[in-house]
Design a protein around this motif. Structure first.
Motif, PDB file in Angstrom:
ATOM      1  N   VAL A   1      25.078  89.143   2.047  1.00 12.62           N
ATOM      2  CA  VAL A   1      25.624  88.355   0.939  1.00 12.62           C
ATOM      3  C   VAL A   1      25.110  88.777  -0.438  1.00 12.62           C
ATOM      4  O   VAL A   1      25.757  88.501  -1.444  1.00 12.62           O
ATOM      5  N   LEU A   2      23.991  89.456  -0.524  1.00 13.52           N
ATOM      6  CA  LEU A   2      23.401  89.714  -1.833  1.00 13.52           C
ATOM      7  C   LEU A   2      24.314  90.496  -2.770  1.00 13.52           C
ATOM      8  O   LEU A   2      24.257  90.310  -3.991  1.00 13.52           O
ATOM      9  N   HIS A   3      25.160  91.338  -2.232  1.00 11.45           N
ATOM     10  CA  HIS A   3      26.077  92.079  -3.104  1.00 11.45           C
ATOM     11  C   HIS A   3      27.141  91.169  -3.721  1.00 11.45           C
ATOM     12  O   HIS A   3      27.816  91.563  -4.663  1.00 11.45           O
ATOM     13  N   HIS A   4      27.270  89.945  -3.233  1.00 11.88           N
ATOM     14  CA  HIS A   4      28.206  88.972  -3.803  1.00 11.88           C
ATOM     15  C   HIS A   4      27.540  88.055  -4.828  1.00 11.88           C
ATOM     16  O   HIS A   4      28.226  87.304  -5.504  1.00 11.88           O
ATOM     17  N   VAL A   5      26.228  88.084  -4.914  1.00  8.83           N
ATOM     18  CA  VAL A   5      25.492  87.163  -5.781  1.00  8.83           C
ATOM     19  C   VAL A   5      25.286  87.807  -7.151  1.00  8.83           C
ATOM     20  O   VAL A   5      24.649  88.857  -7.256  1.00  8.83           O
ATOM     21  N   GLY A   6      25.816  87.168  -8.170  1.00 15.37           N
ATOM     22  CA  GLY A   6      25.717  87.720  -9.522  1.00 15.37           C
ATOM     23  C   GLY A   6      24.319  87.662 -10.101  1.00 15.37           C
ATOM     24  O   GLY A   6      23.891  88.565 -10.815  1.00 15.37           O
TER      25      GLY A   6
END
Length: 160
Positions: A121-126
């Motif tokens: 998920v980290l690549h989705h967290v701005g």
């Protein structure tokens, strides 16, 4: 499952709607092959000591990541922005807790978990800094953060 609050940031709302559409159109969402999931479970077991852990799974999606933590958790809570994904997760694992929530504002007390996992998920967290600060807030002292994230350009992704 609880809906996101009225003050959710627009980026989080867009992400949630995107994955709601994806799950509705395809019937599921699975970022890895079965081999990938089988590879991640022993990596978690090697990285995080203990059993009977209280685990928060940030970005749990449709619940597929639950299998990584299944044998090690006394209590499991999965959060995601997508209600559609969470409905599917609840059907897969009815005995687990599923909640629509944002990684930037975790709805848990300080020190509530032994492990906070960021499941693909980290690549989705701005704002990763805020997400990590929230994770460490809800971790007990000495708790563990565990993260995995796909990078399709990395040669190791051939394993997944």
């Amino acid at each position: 499952m609880k809906a996101a609050g009225p003050h959710s940031p627009p980026a989080a709302e867009r992400e949630g709607r995107y994955f709601d559409r994806l799950v509705q159109e395809s019937g599921d969402f699975n970022p890895f092959t079965e081999r990938g999931w089988r590879t991640l479970a022993p990596r978690f077991a090697a990285a995080v000591p203990g059993t009977e852990l209280r685990i928060l799974d940030v970005g749990c999606g449709t619940g597929r990541s639950r299998r990584i933590y299944l044998d090690r958790s006394a209590r499991y809570a999965g959060i995601d922005l997508s209600l559609g994904a969470l409905r599917l997760a609840r059907r897969r694992f009815a005995d687990s807790s599923w909640l629509q929530a944002d990684a930037l504002r975790l709805p848990f007390r300080d020190g509530s978990f032994d492990v906070v996992a960021f499941s693909s998920v980290l690549h989705h967290v701005g704002d990763r800094r805020t997400a990590l600060a929230e994770a460490f807030r809800v971790l007990r002292p000495g708790g563990w953060a565990f993260a995995f994230d796909p990078n399709l350009l990395h040669p190791a992704m051939l394993l997944f």
